[in-house]
Design a protein around this motif. Sequence first.
Motif, short mmCIF file in Angstrom:
data_model
loop_
_atom_site.label_atom_id
_atom_site.label_comp_id
_atom_site.label_asym_id
_atom_site.label_seq_id
_atom_site.Cartn_x
_atom_site.Cartn_y
_atom_site.Cartn_z
N SER A 212 0.79 -1.30 -0.14
CA SER A 212 0.03 0.02 -0.04
C SER A 212 0.80 1.23 -0.14
N GLU A 213 0.39 2.38 -0.69
CA GLU A 213 1.09 3.59 -0.69
C GLU A 213 0.27 4.97 -0.16
N PHE A 214 0.72 5.71 0.53
CA PHE A 214 0.17 6.63 1.18
C PHE A 214 0.73 8.15 0.81
N ASP A 215 -0.04 9.32 0.56
CA ASP A 215 0.70 10.35 0.40
C ASP A 215 0.98 10.97 1.69
N ALA A 216 2.28 11.30 2.25
CA ALA A 216 2.53 11.79 3.49
C ALA A 216 2.13 13.21 3.86
N ARG A 217 1.61 13.73 2.64
CA ARG A 217 1.33 15.31 3.02
C ARG A 217 -0.25 15.35 3.35
N THR A 218 -1.15 14.28 2.89
CA THR A 218 -2.40 14.42 3.18
C THR A 218 -3.10 13.11 3.80
N GLY A 219 -2.24 11.97 3.71
CA GLY A 219 -2.60 10.59 4.39
C GLY A 219 -3.55 10.06 3.48
N LYS A 220 -3.69 10.39 2.44
CA LYS A 220 -4.75 9.67 1.47
C LYS A 220 -3.96 8.34 0.97
N VAL A 221 -4.60 7.41 0.55
CA VAL A 221 -4.21 6.29 -0.14
C VAL A 221 -3.79 6.45 -1.72
N LEU A 222 -2.66 5.96 -2.02
CA LEU A 222 -2.20 6.31 -3.45
C LEU A 222 -2.37 4.76 -4.16
N ARG A 223 -2.32 3.79 -3.24
CA ARG A 223 -2.04 2.57 -4.13
C ARG A 223 -2.68 1.43 -2.92
N SER A 224 -3.62 0.45 -3.50
CA SER A 224 -4.29 -0.36 -2.53
C SER A 224 -3.23 -1.64 -2.17
N PRO A 225 -3.51 -2.25 -1.27
CA PRO A 225 -4.71 -2.84 -1.07
C PRO A 225 -5.60 -1.80 -0.03
N ALA A 226 -4.63 -0.84 0.68
CA ALA A 226 -5.22 -0.30 1.75
C ALA A 226 -6.46 0.82 1.04
N THR A 227 -7.81 0.89 1.86
CA THR A 227 -8.71 1.82 1.36
C THR A 227 -9.01 3.04 2.09
N GLU A 228 -8.35 3.01 3.33
CA GLU A 228 -8.56 4.11 4.48
C GLU A 228 -7.55 4.81 4.50
N PRO A 229 -7.44 6.20 4.45
CA PRO A 229 -6.34 7.04 4.68
C PRO A 229 -5.83 6.91 5.99
N LEU A 230 -4.55 7.31 6.19
CA LEU A 230 -3.72 7.13 7.50
C LEU A 230 -4.52 8.09 8.55
N HIS A 231 -4.14 7.98 9.63
CA HIS A 231 -4.91 8.53 11.01
C HIS A 231 -4.24 10.07 11.17
N SER A 232 -4.91 10.82 11.25
CA SER A 232 -4.26 12.44 11.24
C SER A 232 -3.93 12.29 12.96
N LEU A 233 -2.70 12.94 13.21
CA LEU A 233 -2.19 13.28 14.51
C LEU A 233 -2.02 14.99 14.71
#
Length: 141
Positions: free
Chosen positions: A105-126
């Motif tokens: 899975s890949e995520f945008d470190a600036r927004t937490g959004k998923v860029l590539r599956s299998p993840a479908t939920e964004p990262l949790h904001s802190l």
Amino acid sequence: MPGRPSPSRRTVLRGAALTPVAGLGLTACSAAGGVTAPATPTAPVELADESGIAKGSAELYRDHNVVVSRGENGSLNAYSTICTHAGCPIDKLEGTTLVCPCHGSEFDARTGKVLRSPATEPLHSLPVATRNGKIVAGPGA
């Protein structure tokens, strides 16, 4: 039971040899070998000097499971680096893209959004802030 042949010695030994390998495969697909790291720090953690993150970039803090990015306007964002797919700690940052070692899975470190599956939920904001010239993330930041 007539009509059902007995397994050969080779078949039995092959099955016995593959059983531990199958267990390792299942362990690799579980969250970090069965050990789930906390998705967020439980208290504010001091991460770096305020000047340590350039505009438009991100920094990964593996020891705290946190990524912090700085927008072009200077604002800070922080996210947990525990993958939302299987709970694996993300340990790789390529530019501003976080890459999970477990399933890719890949995520945008600036927004937490998923860029590539299998993840479908964004990262949790802190929560993130600066205190005394240091970047601090986590509850109470």
